[in-house]
Design an enzyme around this catalytic site. Structure first.
Site, PDB file in Angstrom:
ATOM      1  N   ASP A  28      46.132  20.982  54.967  1.00  0.00           N
ATOM      2  CA  ASP A  28      44.931  20.787  55.774  1.00  0.00           C
ATOM      3  C   ASP A  28      45.135  21.511  57.099  1.00  0.00           C
ATOM      4  O   ASP A  28      46.077  21.208  57.846  1.00  0.00           O
ATOM      5  CB  ASP A  28      44.704  19.283  56.006  1.00  0.00           C
TER       6      ASP A  28
ATOM      7  N   ASP B 248      39.038  24.652  54.820  1.00  0.00           N
ATOM      8  CA  ASP B 248      40.325  24.463  55.494  1.00  0.00           C
ATOM      9  C   ASP B 248      41.283  23.525  54.750  1.00  0.00           C
ATOM     10  O   ASP B 248      42.250  23.038  55.337  1.00  0.00           O
ATOM     11  CB  ASP B 248      40.106  23.926  56.913  1.00  0.00           C
ATOM     12  N   GLU B 249      41.040  23.294  53.463  1.00  0.00           N
ATOM     13  CA  GLU B 249      41.896  22.398  52.687  1.00  0.00           C
ATOM     14  C   GLU B 249      42.176  22.982  51.306  1.00  0.00           C
ATOM     15  O   GLU B 249      41.316  23.622  50.703  1.00  0.00           O
ATOM     16  CB  GLU B 249      41.213  21.038  52.470  1.00  0.00           C
TER      17      GLU B 249
END
Length: 362
Positions: free
Chosen positions: A14, A112-113
């Site tokens: 993350d 973003d993960e």
């Protein structure tokens, strides 16, 4: 030799305060300031919300989803920036290309993960921890950003773990430590338990994960139906979901930004040898052959170019990647210093498993 039963080791990566971190990276004058990415606050009368904010802004009580007008009242001196999704998607694509190369199976779940299943190549948590640290170092070195990673037996624990020690955190949960890690946490840490579910659980005397895990599952079913079973399983660290690619893999690539710009042929050749090794290893893990080789070149003044060459037939030949990349590079060698070089393969074809099986005996 590994056990016949495959033990899953899952990483959840993350990025830390992604939008605002990208903005600060590209605008160093914002370093150390509270930064808010979202709607225009219009002096406190704006009607939008905060998309994300820096950790400095969070110290003032700001958070994602907060009305921008409230954020402005709490922190009027913050730097308020509009969402630049084109930039964030581009940076995200570059980061995902960097980290997917470390995975046996890779699943990007947002800008973003991502989840990485590494259980085919790594079967112990010491090695998994070293790999997670390597990934964090590469993301920082290549992209100037920090991320937090959870290492665990499955997706739900890995996701909870990645949020456990932010920013720039690494949390490892071994199978024998699952209950010790999960049970003290507040029930809100379980995915899917939100503002509507929490008050009902609280009325039942359930406020932490341990209480949820040891609750009579029939009581949970009576209150929540099938979701009661899901909550009970997640609270006990049970998650059978596999890491799966959401989209067809169209390319495999990697790049390197050098600590010092390079220009001499030997350094260039070494860079392409290293990049080719990474690309070929990732391609073979995913059982692909390729037809097209691409390179990316960035000069010291940030001029950036890409070149590609398609071969006559699809192949898995590592030397073909390296030779083609160096040939494509001849156009640029001697014309300046380079801060970044990259290599990729496209026009991928899945290797026929029957052919692979037969080749083992030839």
């Amino acid at each position: 030799m590994k056990n016949s039963i495959r033990e899953r080791i899952t990483l959840h990566l993350d990025m830390d305060s992604f939008y605002s971190s990208v903005e600060v990276r590209d605008r160093p004058e914002l370093e150390g300031m509270p930064v808010v990415v979202g709607s225009d606050p219009k002096g406190g009368s704006g009607r939008g919300v905060v998309s994300t904010c820096s950790y400095e802004a969070r110290e003032f009580g700001l958070h994602s989803g907060m009305p921008i007008s409230k954020a402005y009242r709490l922190c009027p001196n913050a730097a308020y920036l509009k969402v630049n999704m084109k930039l964030y998607k581009q940076v995200s694509s570059e980061i995902m290309n960097t980290i997917r190369i470390f995975a046996d199976k890779f699943q990007q779940v947002s800008v973003d993960e991502a989840y990485l299943d590494i259980g085919d190549s790594i079967d112990d948590y010491r090695s998994a921890t070293l790999l997670a640290n390597k990934i964090k170092s590469e993301v920082k070195r290549l992209h100037g950003l920090t991320c937090s990673i959870g290492v665990a037996p499955n997706k739900v624990i890995a996701k909870i773990a990645s949020d456990f020690n932010k920013p720039d955190g690494l949390t490892v949960v071994r199978p024998e430590n699952v209950q010790e890690f999960l049970f003290p946490l507040h029930i809100s840490k379980i995915p899917g338990i939100g503002k509507k579910t929490q008050p009902i659980l609280k009325e039942m005397g359930i406020e932490n994960v341990g209480q949820l895990a040891t609750c009579d599952v029939q009581l949970l079913i009576a209150k929540f139906g099938k979701f009661g079973v899901v909550m009970h399983q997640l609270a006990n660290g049970i998650d059978m979901r596999e890491v799966k690619e959401r989209e067809e893999v169209k390319s495999v690539s990697t790049e390197d930004t050098f600590d010092e710009d390079i220009s001499d042929p030997k350094s260039i050749e070494k860079a392409f040898i290293d990049l080719t090794e990474k690309v070929h290893s990732a391609m073979m893990k995913k059982r692909f052959r390729f037809r097209t080789v691409t390179i990316k070149v960035r000069f010291e003044d940030f001029r950036t170019y890409t070149r590609a060459k398609t071969l006559n037939t699809a192949t898995t030949d590592k030397d073909a990647i390296q030779r083609t990349a160096l040939t494509l590079m001849e156009e640029f060698t001697g014309k300046g210093r380079f801060r970044l070089l990259g290599v990729g393969v496209t026009k991928l074809e899945k290797i026929d498993e029957r052919q692979t099986f037969l080749s083992d005996f030839l």
